[in-house]
Design a protein around this motif. Structure first.
Motif, PDB file in Angstrom:
ATOM      1  N   TYR A  62       1.073  -1.097  -0.110  1.00 29.38           N
ATOM      2  CA  TYR A  62      -0.116  -0.018  -0.040  1.00 29.38           C
ATOM      3  C   TYR A  62       0.879   1.300   0.121  1.00 29.38           C
ATOM      4  CZ  TYR A  62      -3.141   3.636   1.594  1.00 29.38           C
ATOM      5  OH  TYR A  62      -3.910   4.706   1.693  1.00 29.38           O
ATOM      6  N   GLN A  63       1.923   1.355   1.006  1.00 28.36           N
ATOM      7  CA  GLN A  63       2.822   2.308   0.993  1.00 28.36           C
ATOM      8  C   GLN A  63       3.426   2.939  -0.437  1.00 28.36           C
ATOM      9  OE1 GLN A  63       6.382   2.013   3.409  1.00 28.36           O
ATOM     10  NE2 GLN A  63       6.343   3.879   4.017  1.00 28.36           N
ATOM     11  N   GLN A  64       3.958   1.507  -1.230  1.00 25.30           N
ATOM     12  CA  GLN A  64       4.527   1.962  -2.475  1.00 25.30           C
ATOM     13  C   GLN A  64       3.337   2.310  -3.414  1.00 25.30           C
ATOM     14  OE1 GLN A  64       7.831   1.413  -3.091  1.00 25.30           O
ATOM     15  NE2 GLN A  64       7.334   2.172  -4.892  1.00 25.30           N
ATOM     16  N   GLN A  65       2.281   1.768  -3.352  1.00 25.62           N
ATOM     17  CA  GLN A  65       1.234   2.154  -4.266  1.00 25.62           C
ATOM     18  C   GLN A  65       0.948   3.651  -4.266  1.00 25.62           C
ATOM     19  OE1 GLN A  65      -2.601   0.129  -3.717  1.00 25.62           O
ATOM     20  NE2 GLN A  65      -3.659   1.492  -4.965  1.00 25.62           N
ATOM     21  N   VAL A  66       0.806   4.066  -2.842  1.00 27.06           N
ATOM     22  CA  VAL A  66       0.502   5.454  -2.707  1.00 27.06           C
ATOM     23  C   VAL A  66       1.763   6.430  -3.326  1.00 27.06           C
ATOM     24  CG1 VAL A  66       0.384   7.081  -0.933  1.00 27.06           C
ATOM     25  CG2 VAL A  66      -0.947   4.968  -0.783  1.00 27.06           C
ATOM     26  N   ARG A  67       3.009   6.002  -2.906  1.00 22.97           N
ATOM     27  CA  ARG A  67       4.260   6.842  -3.210  1.00 22.97           C
ATOM     28  C   ARG A  67       4.040   6.884  -4.957  1.00 22.97           C
ATOM     29  NH1 ARG A  67       9.139   5.076   0.895  1.00 22.97           N
ATOM     30  NH2 ARG A  67       8.116   6.110   2.744  1.00 22.97           N
ATOM     31  N   ASP A  68       3.849   5.680  -5.500  1.00 21.60           N
ATOM     32  CA  ASP A  68       3.770   5.691  -6.969  1.00 21.60           C
ATOM     33  C   ASP A  68       2.639   6.853  -7.667  1.00 21.60           C
ATOM     34  OD1 ASP A  68       5.973   3.778  -7.058  1.00 21.60           O
ATOM     35  OD2 ASP A  68       4.679   2.236  -7.426  1.00 21.60           O
ATOM     36  N   GLU A  69       1.638   6.903  -6.968  1.00 19.71           N
ATOM     37  CA  GLU A  69       0.631   7.896  -7.408  1.00 19.71           C
ATOM     38  C   GLU A  69       0.971   9.358  -7.247  1.00 19.71           C
ATOM     39  OE1 GLU A  69      -2.763   7.315  -4.811  1.00 19.71           O
ATOM     40  OE2 GLU A  69      -3.336   5.211  -5.688  1.00 19.71           O
ATOM     41  N   MET A  70       2.210   9.595  -6.610  1.00 19.25           N
ATOM     42  CA  MET A  70       2.722  11.022  -6.391  1.00 19.25           C
ATOM     43  C   MET A  70       3.477  11.449  -7.422  1.00 19.25           C
ATOM     44  SD  MET A  70       3.401  11.213  -2.533  1.00 19.25           S
ATOM     45  CE  MET A  70       2.344  12.616  -1.763  1.00 19.25           C
TER      46      MET A  70
END
Length: 70
Positions: A62-70
Motif C-alpha cells: 500500500y505504501q509503495q502504491q501511494v508513493r507511486d501515485e505522487m
C-alpha cells in the motif's frame, strides 16, 4: 489545582524567560509528576491493540502504491 507562589523573570524586552518558585513547591510538583508518569506507564500497553485492525492489503504494498501515485 494547586496554587504556587511564583515569580516570572523577564528579559529587557519584557519577554518571560524563567519562573522562580519555592523549593518546597518544586518538590510537590515533582511528586505529582512522578505519580502521574508511573500511572501512565502502567496504563499504556500496545498489546491490547494487536489484531484490532484487519488489513485487506499488505502495508508495504500500500505504501509503495501511494508513493507511486505522487
Amino acid at each position: 489545582m494547586l496554587s504556587f507562589h511564583k515569580k516570572i523573570v523577564t528579559d529587557e524586552a519584557m519577554r518571560p524567560v524563567a519562573v522562580l518558585i519555592d523549593y518546597q513547591d518544586w518538590q510537590k510538583i515533582e511528586q505529582i509528576l512522578e505519580a502521574y508518569q508511573s500511572q501512565q506507564k502502567e496504563e499504556f500497553n500496545l498489546n491490547k491493540y494487536a489484531g484490532v485492525i484487519k488489513l485487506t492489503q499488505d502495508p508495504l504494498e500500500y505504501q509503495q502504491q501511494v508513493r507511486d501515485e505522487m
